[in-house]
Motif scaffolding. Structure first.
Motif, PDB file in Angstrom:
ATOM      1  N   THR A 138       0.808  -1.218   0.000  1.00 10.99           N
ATOM      2  CA  THR A 138       0.000   0.000   0.000  1.00 10.99           C
ATOM      3  C   THR A 138       0.843   1.270   0.000  1.00 10.99           C
ATOM      4  OG1 THR A 138      -0.251  -0.067   2.408  1.00 10.99           O
ATOM      5  CG2 THR A 138      -1.992  -1.104   1.077  1.00 10.99           C
ATOM      6  N   GLY A 139       2.151   1.115  -0.231  1.00 12.95           N
ATOM      7  CA  GLY A 139       2.980   2.291  -0.458  1.00 12.95           C
ATOM      8  C   GLY A 139       4.133   2.549   0.479  1.00 12.95           C
ATOM      9  N   ALA A 140       4.281   1.792   1.540  1.00 10.31           N
ATOM     10  CA  ALA A 140       5.421   1.986   2.446  1.00 10.31           C
ATOM     11  C   ALA A 140       6.614   1.224   1.869  1.00 10.31           C
ATOM     12  CB  ALA A 140       5.082   1.490   3.849  1.00 10.31           C
ATOM     13  N   GLY A 141       7.275   1.831   0.913  1.00 12.37           N
ATOM     14  CA  GLY A 141       8.308   1.141   0.142  1.00 12.37           C
ATOM     15  C   GLY A 141       9.736   1.362   0.577  1.00 12.37           C
ATOM     16  N   THR A 142       9.934   1.919   1.763  1.00 13.95           N
ATOM     17  CA  THR A 142      11.279   2.081   2.299  1.00 13.95           C
ATOM     18  C   THR A 142      11.277   1.674   3.769  1.00 13.95           C
ATOM     19  OG1 THR A 142      10.951   4.361   3.026  1.00 13.95           O
ATOM     20  CG2 THR A 142      11.768   4.051   0.765  1.00 13.95           C
ATOM     21  N   LEU A 143      12.457   1.440   4.283  1.00 13.83           N
ATOM     22  CA  LEU A 143      12.571   1.099   5.691  1.00 13.83           C
ATOM     23  C   LEU A 143      12.034   2.243   6.554  1.00 13.83           C
ATOM     24  CD1 LEU A 143      13.519  -0.812   7.913  1.00 13.83           C
ATOM     25  CD2 LEU A 143      15.798   0.190   7.692  1.00 13.83           C
ATOM     26  N   GLY A 144      12.342   3.464   6.178  1.00 10.51           N
ATOM     27  CA  GLY A 144      11.854   4.623   6.927  1.00 10.51           C
ATOM     28  C   GLY A 144      10.339   4.716   6.938  1.00 10.51           C
ATOM     29  N   ALA A 145       9.728   4.424   5.793  1.00 10.17           N
ATOM     30  CA  ALA A 145       8.262   4.468   5.715  1.00 10.17           C
ATOM     31  C   ALA A 145       7.641   3.382   6.588  1.00 10.17           C
ATOM     32  CB  ALA A 145       7.807   4.309   4.268  1.00 10.17           C
ATOM     33  N   LEU A 146       8.248   2.211   6.607  1.00  8.15           N
ATOM     34  CA  LEU A 146       7.745   1.137   7.462  1.00  8.15           C
ATOM     35  C   LEU A 146       7.923   1.488   8.932  1.00  8.15           C
ATOM     36  CD1 LEU A 146       8.983  -1.948   5.437  1.00  8.15           C
ATOM     37  CD2 LEU A 146       6.603  -1.269   5.815  1.00  8.15           C
ATOM     38  N   ARG A 147       9.024   2.143   9.265  1.00  5.51           N
ATOM     39  CA  ARG A 147       9.225   2.591  10.652  1.00  5.51           C
ATOM     40  C   ARG A 147       8.122   3.558  11.066  1.00  5.51           C
ATOM     41  NH1 ARG A 147      15.518   3.352   9.985  1.00  5.51           N
ATOM     42  NH2 ARG A 147      16.220   1.414  10.957  1.00  5.51           N
ATOM     43  N   LYS A 148       7.807   4.504  10.192  1.00  6.90           N
ATOM     44  CA  LYS A 148       6.777   5.493  10.507  1.00  6.90           C
ATOM     45  C   LYS A 148       5.404   4.850  10.631  1.00  6.90           C
ATOM     46  CE  LYS A 148       9.038   9.367   8.250  1.00  6.90           C
ATOM     47  NZ  LYS A 148       9.034  10.247   7.083  1.00  6.90           N
ATOM     48  N   GLU A 149       5.088   3.952   9.693  1.00  5.79           N
ATOM     49  CA  GLU A 149       3.744   3.374   9.660  1.00  5.79           C
ATOM     50  C   GLU A 149       3.531   2.291  10.707  1.00  5.79           C
ATOM     51  OE1 GLU A 149       0.841   1.093   6.510  1.00  5.79           O
ATOM     52  OE2 GLU A 149       2.217   2.615   5.751  1.00  5.79           O
ATOM     53  N   LEU A 150       4.516   1.410  10.869  1.00  8.66           N
ATOM     54  CA  LEU A 150       4.327   0.249  11.737  1.00  8.66           C
ATOM     55  C   LEU A 150       5.188   0.250  13.001  1.00  8.66           C
ATOM     56  CD1 LEU A 150       4.267  -2.538   8.987  1.00  8.66           C
ATOM     57  CD2 LEU A 150       2.303  -1.465  10.108  1.00  8.66           C
ATOM     58  N   ARG A 151       6.138   1.183  13.074  1.00  9.24           N
ATOM     59  CA  ARG A 151       7.084   1.263  14.190  1.00  9.24           C
ATOM     60  C   ARG A 151       8.013   0.051  14.253  1.00  9.24           C
ATOM     61  NH1 ARG A 151       6.053   5.029  18.395  1.00  9.24           N
ATOM     62  NH2 ARG A 151       7.140   3.524  19.693  1.00  9.24           N
ATOM     63  N   VAL A 152       8.229  -0.607  13.128  1.00  4.53           N
ATOM     64  CA  VAL A 152       9.173  -1.731  13.085  1.00  4.53           C
ATOM     65  C   VAL A 152      10.595  -1.186  13.021  1.00  4.53           C
ATOM     66  CG1 VAL A 152       7.569  -3.346  12.006  1.00  4.53           C
ATOM     67  CG2 VAL A 152       9.020  -1.924  10.562  1.00  4.53           C
ATOM     68  N   ALA A 153      11.541  -1.977  13.493  1.00  6.54           N
ATOM     69  CA  ALA A 153      12.964  -1.620  13.456  1.00  6.54           C
ATOM     70  C   ALA A 153      13.225  -0.261  14.086  1.00  6.54           C
ATOM     71  CB  ALA A 153      13.488  -1.659  12.022  1.00  6.54           C
ATOM     72  N   SER A 154      12.448   0.079  15.107  1.00  2.00           N
ATOM     73  CA  SER A 154      12.612   1.383  15.745  1.00  2.00           C
ATOM     74  C   SER A 154      12.905   1.273  17.238  1.00  2.00           C
ATOM     75  CB  SER A 154      11.366   2.240  15.525  1.00  2.00           C
ATOM     76  OG  SER A 154      10.234   1.630  16.105  1.00  2.00           O
ATOM     77  N   CYS A 155      12.962   0.058  17.748  1.00  2.00           N
ATOM     78  CA  CYS A 155      13.216  -0.106  19.176  1.00  2.00           C
ATOM     79  C   CYS A 155      14.571  -0.798  19.361  1.00  2.00           C
ATOM     80  CB  CYS A 155      12.082  -0.903  19.814  1.00  2.00           C
ATOM     81  SG  CYS A 155      12.160  -0.938  21.611  1.00  2.00           S
ATOM     82  N   CYS A 156      14.588  -2.106  19.369  1.00  2.00           N
ATOM     83  CA  CYS A 156      15.848  -2.828  19.576  1.00  2.00           C
ATOM     84  C   CYS A 156      16.631  -3.022  18.278  1.00  2.00           C
ATOM     85  CB  CYS A 156      15.601  -4.171  20.249  1.00  2.00           C
ATOM     86  SG  CYS A 156      14.978  -5.477  19.156  1.00  2.00           S
ATOM     87  N   GLY A 157      15.927  -2.989  17.134  1.00  2.00           N
ATOM     88  CA  GLY A 157      16.594  -3.160  15.837  1.00  2.00           C
ATOM     89  C   GLY A 157      16.809  -4.599  15.423  1.00  2.00           C
ATOM     90  N   GLY A 158      16.417  -5.537  16.257  1.00  2.00           N
ATOM     91  CA  GLY A 158      16.631  -6.943  15.946  1.00  2.00           C
ATOM     92  C   GLY A 158      15.887  -7.437  14.712  1.00  2.00           C
TER      93      GLY A 158
END
Length: 82
Positions: free
Chosen positions: A24-44
């Motif tokens: 649906t358009g979150a085509g970068t790691l940064g966009a996924l971080r903003k939308e889903l908050r993935v890879a934004s805490c521990c980074g594992g």
């Protein structure tokens, strides 16, 4: 890994949710971080999230045009605006 199992345990996000966000358009790691908050805490989960992005790009049809999705190895802060 099953698509229903969390890929990001910190944010309780499944691979299916990541794939849905990519399509649906979150085509970068940064966009996924903003939308889903993935890879934004521990980074594992970041390697797995990057792999999801790479897999999505590979599945795009070869139309001879530039894909809509960004480089899975480039964060939004690294993208240059032209």
């Amino acid at each position: 890994m099953k698509r229903s199992e969390p890929v990001c345990h910190c944010s309780s996000v499944t691979e299916s949710e990541v794939q849905d966000a990519i399509t649906t358009g979150a085509g970068t790691l940064g966009a996924l971080r903003k939308e889903l908050r993935v890879a934004s805490c521990c980074g594992g989960c970041e390697p797995r999230i990057r792999q999801c992005l790479a897999n999505a790009i590979e599945k795009l049809p070869n139309t001879g045009t530039v894909p809509v999705l960004g480089d899975p190895y480039q964060s939004d802060s690294e993208v240059q605006n032209f």
